[in-house]
Write a protein that holds these residues in place. Structure first.
Motif, PDB file in Angstrom:
ATOM      1  N   VAL A  80       0.866  -1.259   0.093  1.00 56.04           N
ATOM      2  CA  VAL A  80      -0.085  -0.141  -0.013  1.00 56.04           C
ATOM      3  C   VAL A  80       0.962   1.124  -0.102  1.00 56.04           C
ATOM      4  O   VAL A  80       1.817   1.436   0.980  1.00 56.04           O
ATOM      5  CB  VAL A  80      -0.890  -0.062   1.284  1.00 56.04           C
ATOM      6  CG1 VAL A  80      -1.545   1.408   1.418  1.00 56.04           C
ATOM      7  CG2 VAL A  80      -1.755  -0.974   1.272  1.00 56.04           C
ATOM      8  N   LEU A  96      -2.845  -0.699  -3.680  1.00 53.72           N
ATOM      9  CA  LEU A  96      -3.657   0.442  -3.409  1.00 53.72           C
ATOM     10  C   LEU A  96      -2.645   1.544  -3.179  1.00 53.72           C
ATOM     11  O   LEU A  96      -1.661   1.442  -2.626  1.00 53.72           O
ATOM     12  CB  LEU A  96      -4.508   0.232  -2.258  1.00 53.72           C
ATOM     13  CG  LEU A  96      -5.584   1.299  -2.012  1.00 53.72           C
ATOM     14  CD1 LEU A  96      -6.495   1.501  -3.137  1.00 53.72           C
ATOM     15  CD2 LEU A  96      -6.416   1.082  -0.621  1.00 53.72           C
ATOM     16  N   ALA A 147      -7.350   4.980  -3.760  1.00 55.64           N
ATOM     17  CA  ALA A 147      -8.333   5.288  -2.792  1.00 55.64           C
ATOM     18  C   ALA A 147      -8.409   6.890  -2.596  1.00 55.64           C
ATOM     19  O   ALA A 147      -7.505   7.317  -1.627  1.00 55.64           O
ATOM     20  CB  ALA A 147      -8.253   4.554  -1.679  1.00 55.64           C
ATOM     21  N   VAL A 177      -7.110  -3.499   4.546  1.00 55.16           N
ATOM     22  CA  VAL A 177      -6.565  -3.541   3.448  1.00 55.16           C
ATOM     23  C   VAL A 177      -5.294  -4.704   3.669  1.00 55.16           C
ATOM     24  O   VAL A 177      -4.307  -4.309   4.215  1.00 55.16           O
ATOM     25  CB  VAL A 177      -6.409  -2.340   2.586  1.00 55.16           C
ATOM     26  CG1 VAL A 177      -5.498  -2.783   1.244  1.00 55.16           C
ATOM     27  CG2 VAL A 177      -7.357  -1.347   2.195  1.00 55.16           C
TER      28      VAL A 177
END
Length: 419
Positions: free
Chosen positions: A163, A187, A214, A244
């Protein structure tokens, strides 16, 4: 037994061997009578580009496109060829006079006494601790610089799914590095309604790298014992939270200047940038001490920092020649008003040259697609300018120097804002 450190006496001392410092050294070395000495704390000089193994460097200063490592090697070679002296693994520990410092290295403890000093210590990303992200303390948490150092310089493996926190240009650089290390970016998280980087990079990142983003999100917790296992993500608009899964977290952007030496010297600091307060000649509040690059505007591209170095070289040469020097207190303060966070340089003195590239550099906390810049002094709007490029979070907003032509050099502080 205490030993007296060896004393070096260069004409100019440059602290920091990144693009700004090396470019200043290359410009000054052939033009000053004495030695130009560059100190860099890393084993290999070149700054951040030396471990940013992708193209995009050198466009503004060299008029060519290079990878980061090639760009760093070129700047080092150019400085050495020009006659500058470069000492690496040299960490400045403290000031011993107005233009004197002490540093340590594997070669021992030394003192430097120079006629002029240029601070080119750059900026760094805020790590997790500075961002106050709660949760466990597992392995697998990096900043972009740490990640690229591990992958490109030490060739170490990272995780399998990451991430990336942040949506700046450097965030996509982190994605590319993760990909080269065999780690998928699951992400990217940005607190803004749109990713902060340039539209072309955002489009390419989503299309070619297939990274979902996001928006309006933030990481609220990191989970994992020995290794990262997941992050908790909050939607800033709804407050909803979700988990996540990942084994790697990279915190990108959110830059702060490496200002420890400036603070130790007692230099006036800009409350917006947190770097030294300078005028358009890049002079600090201490006579004979200059500051350049991302220490002043955290953070701009490497080639812009390098052009700062070329600009300051002319000002240092002028200082050494004994040109008239303005009174330290004389000048008009330049300030930024929300949504602008800071403006650099922050001081205008009558008779000084335009800033590097004829631009004021500003930072905005809100996207303004058609920015209308207003310049206000003593309650009066002295200039308005509508610019054809957006003011966007996560990257420097450039304003032509000419917007300040109508101000009173003997008046009060000048405020720049978006209206």
């Amino acid at each position: 037994m205490t030993t007296t450190p060896t004393v070096l006496t260069p004409e100019v001392l440059i602290i920091g061997g990144g693009p700004a410092g090396l470019t200043a050294a290359a410009a000054l070395a052939p033009r000053v009578a004495g030695e130009v000495l560059v100190l860099d704390r890393e084993e290999i000089a070149g700054g951040i580009p030396r471990h940013s193994d992708h193209i995009g460097y050198g466009m503004r200063d060299l008029r060519r496109v290079m990878t980061g490592p090639a760009y760093a090697r070129h700047l080092v070679s150019r400085a050495l060829t020009a006659g500058a002296t470069l000492l690496t693994e040299a960490t400045v520990t403290h000031w011993t006079g107005d233009h004197a410092v002490e540093f340590t290295s594997p070669r021992g403890r030394r003192r430097v006494e120079a006629r002029a000093v240029v601070l080119a210590t750059g900026a760094r990303e805020r790590p997790r601790a500075a961002r106050r992200i709660p949760g466990d303390r597992p392995a697998g948490v990096y900043t972009t610089g740490q990640l690229q150092n591990e992958v490109h310089l030490h060739h170490r493996a990272v995780g399998r799914r990451a991430v990336v926190v942040g949506g700046e240009l450097v965030s996509w650089s982190a994605v590319v590095t993760l990909r080269e290390a065999g780690c998928e970016t699951g992400l990217m998280v940005s607190r803004y309604p749109r990713t902060e980087s340039y539209a072309a990079f955002n489009a390419a990142g989503r299309a070619l790298l297939r990274v979902p983003v996001a928006h309006r999100g933030r990481v609220t917790r990191i989970q994992g014992r020995g290794r990262v296992e997941a992050v908790e993500l909050e939607d800033l608009d709804t407050g909803a939270r979700r988990t996540v899964e990942c084994d790697t977290v990279v915190f990108t952007g959110d830059w702060i200047p490496d200002n420890e030496l400036a603070r130790a010297a007692g230099l006036d600091l800009d409350t917006g940038t947190l770097g030294p307060l300078v005028d358009t000649s890049l002079r600090t509040s201490r006579a004979g001490v200059f500051a350049v690059g991302n220490l002043l505007h955290p953070v701009d591209t490497a080639d812009v920092a390098a052009l700062d170095g070329a600009h300051v070289a002319r000002q240092v040469e002028s200082w050494l020649s004994g040109s008239p020097r303005p009174a330290p207190a004389h000048g008009v303060r330049l300030l930024a008003e929300a949504p602008l966070r800071w403006v650099s340089p922050g001081l205008l003195r009558p008779g000084d040259p335009a800033p590097p590239r004829g631009r004021l550099l500003l930072w905005t906390d809100r996207l303004v697609r058609v920015p209308r810049v207003a310049v206000v002094q003593d309650g009066r709007v002295v200039a308005r300018r509508t610019l054809p490029w957006p003011a966007a979070p996560g990257r420097v907003f450039r304003v032509p120097w000419s917007v300040l032509k109508g101000l009173d050099p003997r008046g009060g502080p000048v405020t720049l804002t978006l209206r």
